[in-house]
Design a protein around this motif. Structure first.
Motif, PDB file in Angstrom:
ATOM      1  N   SER A 150       0.840  -1.188   0.000  1.00 44.99           N
ATOM      2  CA  SER A 150       0.000   0.000   0.000  1.00 44.99           C
ATOM      3  C   SER A 150       0.878   1.243   0.000  1.00 44.99           C
ATOM      4  N   PRO A 151       0.496   2.294  -0.734  1.00 42.53           N
ATOM      5  CA  PRO A 151       1.243   3.554  -0.581  1.00 42.53           C
ATOM      6  C   PRO A 151       1.094   4.025   0.868  1.00 42.53           C
ATOM      7  N   HIS A 152       2.094   4.788   1.371  1.00 36.66           N
ATOM      8  CA  HIS A 152       2.044   5.172   2.785  1.00 36.66           C
ATOM      9  C   HIS A 152       1.080   6.313   3.050  1.00 36.66           C
ATOM     10  N   SER A 153       0.863   7.140   2.024  1.00 38.58           N
ATOM     11  CA  SER A 153       0.004   8.312   2.267  1.00 38.58           C
ATOM     12  C   SER A 153      -0.906   8.556   1.072  1.00 38.58           C
ATOM     13  N   ASN A 154      -1.906   9.380   1.312  1.00 40.40           N
ATOM     14  CA  ASN A 154      -2.838   9.764   0.249  1.00 40.40           C
ATOM     15  C   ASN A 154      -2.202  10.895  -0.553  1.00 40.40           C
ATOM     16  N   ASP A 155      -1.650  10.557  -1.708  1.00 36.31           N
ATOM     17  CA  ASP A 155      -0.951  11.548  -2.533  1.00 36.31           C
ATOM     18  C   ASP A 155      -1.789  12.034  -3.714  1.00 36.31           C
ATOM     19  N   PHE A 156      -3.074  11.671  -3.724  1.00 36.50           N
ATOM     20  CA  PHE A 156      -3.953  12.133  -4.801  1.00 36.50           C
ATOM     21  C   PHE A 156      -4.245  13.617  -4.639  1.00 36.50           C
TER      22      PHE A 156
ATOM     23  N   SER B 129     -20.572  12.038   2.475  1.00 34.73           N
ATOM     24  CA  SER B 129     -19.321  12.506   3.061  1.00 34.73           C
ATOM     25  C   SER B 129     -18.352  11.350   3.221  1.00 34.73           C
ATOM     26  N   PRO B 130     -17.046  11.631   3.238  1.00 30.10           N
ATOM     27  CA  PRO B 130     -16.082  10.539   3.358  1.00 30.10           C
ATOM     28  C   PRO B 130     -16.213   9.860   4.707  1.00 30.10           C
ATOM     29  N   GLY B 131     -15.859   8.612   4.753  1.00 30.89           N
ATOM     30  CA  GLY B 131     -15.881   7.867   6.003  1.00 30.89           C
ATOM     31  C   GLY B 131     -17.258   7.314   6.320  1.00 30.89           C
ATOM     32  N   GLY B 132     -18.228   7.705   5.543  1.00 31.78           N
ATOM     33  CA  GLY B 132     -19.584   7.234   5.791  1.00 31.78           C
ATOM     34  C   GLY B 132     -19.861   5.878   5.160  1.00 31.78           C
ATOM     35  N   GLY B 133     -18.834   5.138   4.858  1.00 30.78           N
ATOM     36  CA  GLY B 133     -19.010   3.820   4.236  1.00 30.78           C
ATOM     37  C   GLY B 133     -19.200   3.954   2.746  1.00 30.78           C
ATOM     38  N   GLY B 134     -18.915   2.929   2.013  1.00 29.33           N
ATOM     39  CA  GLY B 134     -19.036   2.964   0.555  1.00 29.33           C
ATOM     40  C   GLY B 134     -20.461   2.684   0.122  1.00 29.33           C
ATOM     41  N   GLN B 135     -20.674   2.710  -1.197  1.00 28.52           N
ATOM     42  CA  GLN B 135     -22.008   2.386  -1.714  1.00 28.52           C
ATOM     43  C   GLN B 135     -22.013   0.947  -2.164  1.00 28.52           C
TER      44      GLN B 135
ATOM     45  N   ASN C 162      -8.591  13.685   3.968  1.00 24.45           N
ATOM     46  CA  ASN C 162      -7.821  12.743   4.793  1.00 24.45           C
ATOM     47  C   ASN C 162      -7.428  11.516   3.968  1.00 24.45           C
ATOM     48  N   ASP C 163      -7.896  10.308   4.368  1.00 22.75           N
ATOM     49  CA  ASP C 163      -7.503   9.091   3.658  1.00 22.75           C
ATOM     50  C   ASP C 163      -8.444   8.748   2.504  1.00 22.75           C
ATOM     51  N   GLN C 164      -9.397   9.634   2.222  1.00 22.56           N
ATOM     52  CA  GLN C 164     -10.415   9.338   1.225  1.00 22.56           C
ATOM     53  C   GLN C 164     -10.232  10.201  -0.025  1.00 22.56           C
ATOM     54  N   ILE C 165     -10.670   9.639  -1.160  1.00 22.82           N
ATOM     55  CA  ILE C 165     -10.758  10.452  -2.389  1.00 22.82           C
ATOM     56  C   ILE C 165     -12.140  10.252  -2.989  1.00 22.82           C
ATOM     57  N   TYR C 166     -12.613  11.278  -3.698  1.00 14.99           N
ATOM     58  CA  TYR C 166     -13.936  11.225  -4.318  1.00 14.99           C
ATOM     59  C   TYR C 166     -13.745  10.949  -5.801  1.00 14.99           C
ATOM     60  N   ILE C 167     -14.277   9.803  -6.242  1.00 18.75           N
ATOM     61  CA  ILE C 167     -14.132   9.373  -7.640  1.00 18.75           C
ATOM     62  C   ILE C 167     -15.315   9.911  -8.438  1.00 18.75           C
ATOM     63  N   THR C 168     -15.019  10.671  -9.502  1.00 12.47           N
ATOM     64  CA  THR C 168     -16.079  11.155 -10.401  1.00 12.47           C
ATOM     65  C   THR C 168     -15.821  10.563 -11.786  1.00 12.47           C
ATOM     66  N   PHE C 169     -16.894  10.157 -12.470  1.00 12.35           N
ATOM     67  CA  PHE C 169     -16.752   9.477 -13.763  1.00 12.35           C
ATOM     68  C   PHE C 169     -16.856  10.466 -14.910  1.00 12.35           C
ATOM     69  N   ASP C 170     -15.851  10.460 -15.756  1.00 13.84           N
ATOM     70  CA  ASP C 170     -15.778  11.433 -16.852  1.00 13.84           C
ATOM     71  C   ASP C 170     -16.960  11.273 -17.798  1.00 13.84           C
ATOM     72  N   GLY C 171     -17.676  12.379 -18.004  1.00 17.12           N
ATOM     73  CA  GLY C 171     -18.795  12.389 -18.944  1.00 17.12           C
ATOM     74  C   GLY C 171     -20.093  11.855 -18.378  1.00 17.12           C
ATOM     75  N   TRP C 172     -20.136  11.582 -17.076  1.00 17.82           N
ATOM     76  CA  TRP C 172     -21.364  11.115 -16.420  1.00 17.82           C
ATOM     77  C   TRP C 172     -21.718  12.079 -15.306  1.00 17.82           C
TER      78      TRP C 172
END
Ligand code: MLY
Length: 255
Positions: free
Chosen positions: A128-134, A249-255, A161-171
């Protein structure tokens, strides 16, 4: 990426091996797998499909409506015999079709004469990478969790923090989700091409051609743009779209 002048997230951001692992599984092979609906329990699963280094899995004794996908180097997958070695029991899957009391007999029957995946099929999970570098705006390839057989072009819409928000291109936002930076569902740009996994084309929303077609076909009377020189709104601009905060919001569990 050229057209939009965007940057790909560096491969070092991801928990993925630089060379995608080779897939040595065959359809029909049986393995032990963590039950995605009951994470502390391990069940028997059958490989019912594959795409590059990803396996489509079905838990034995479950229905065909709860298939899930895992990479061949996922830590959720083990050779048959793993549970016994670590002194655990194989459990019936959540939603076992029969009476729980028939599990031991079912297990015996399901493994009898079955094709057991050999040890060499299972690949070591990458570190695993050590940190969130996104960073916001970086491009990547991501599993569409609502259609988990699909990997699609995506952009980091927010970082927290440790989360990133994924958005889908063109959707529009319906498919977007928060995940940890070390999720196995996200890949560097080029991963699909390298691994032999199909990559979905981006959607049509917000592309210049789409906007142009809409303008030509629908001839809107009024374009919903702020008047020149009008004071800018107080909305937060994340990536691509103006919005308030992302849906969940992040940390609220995935979908
Ligand atoms: N049939 C579905 C597929 C949507 C896929 C969206 N992904 C690629 C972000 C639909 O149109 O809703």
């Amino acid at each position: 990426m050229k057209e939009t002048g965007s940057q790909a997230a560096p491969p070092s951001c991801f928990k993925q091996s630089s060379l995608p692992p080779t897939n040595e599984f065959k359809n029909g092979m049986k393995i032990e797998a963590c039950d995605p609906r009951n994470l502390t329990s391990i069940s028997i699963a059958t490989v019912v499909g594959m795409q590059g280094p990803r396996l489509r899995l079905r838990l034995d004794g479950s229905d065909n409506k709860n298939d899930f996908w895992r990479l061949v180097d996922s830590s959720d997958l083990h050779p048959v015999g793993y549970c016994e070695r670590i002194g655990e029991l194989l459990h019936p899957p959540l939603g076992f079709r029969m009476n729980a009391s028939s599990w031991p007999i079912f297990l015996q029957k399901t493994l009898n004469g079955a094709e057991i995946a050999p040890e060499k099929c299972f690949k070591m999970e990458p570190p695993s990478p050590h940190s969130n570098d996104f960073k916001v705006g970086m491009k990547l390839e991501a599993v569409d969790r609502k259609n988990p057989q699909l990997i699609c072009p995506a952009t980091v819409g927010a970082v927290s923090n440790d989360q990133i928000y994924i958005t889908f291109d063109g959707w529009r936002g319906a498919f977007d989700y928060w995940c940890r930076f070390d999720s196995r569902d996200i890949f560097p740009v080029g991963w699909c091409a390298k691994s032999g996994h199909p990559l979905q084309p981006p959607g049509q929303k917000g592309t210049s051609q789409y906007k142009l077609n809409k303008v030509i076909k629908h001839r809107p009377m009024v374009l919903n743009l702020p008047a020149p020189g009008a004071p800018s709104s107080s909305q937060v601009t994340t990536h691509g779209q103006t919005s308030t905060t992302p849906a969940t919001s992040p940390g609220g569990g995935g979908q």
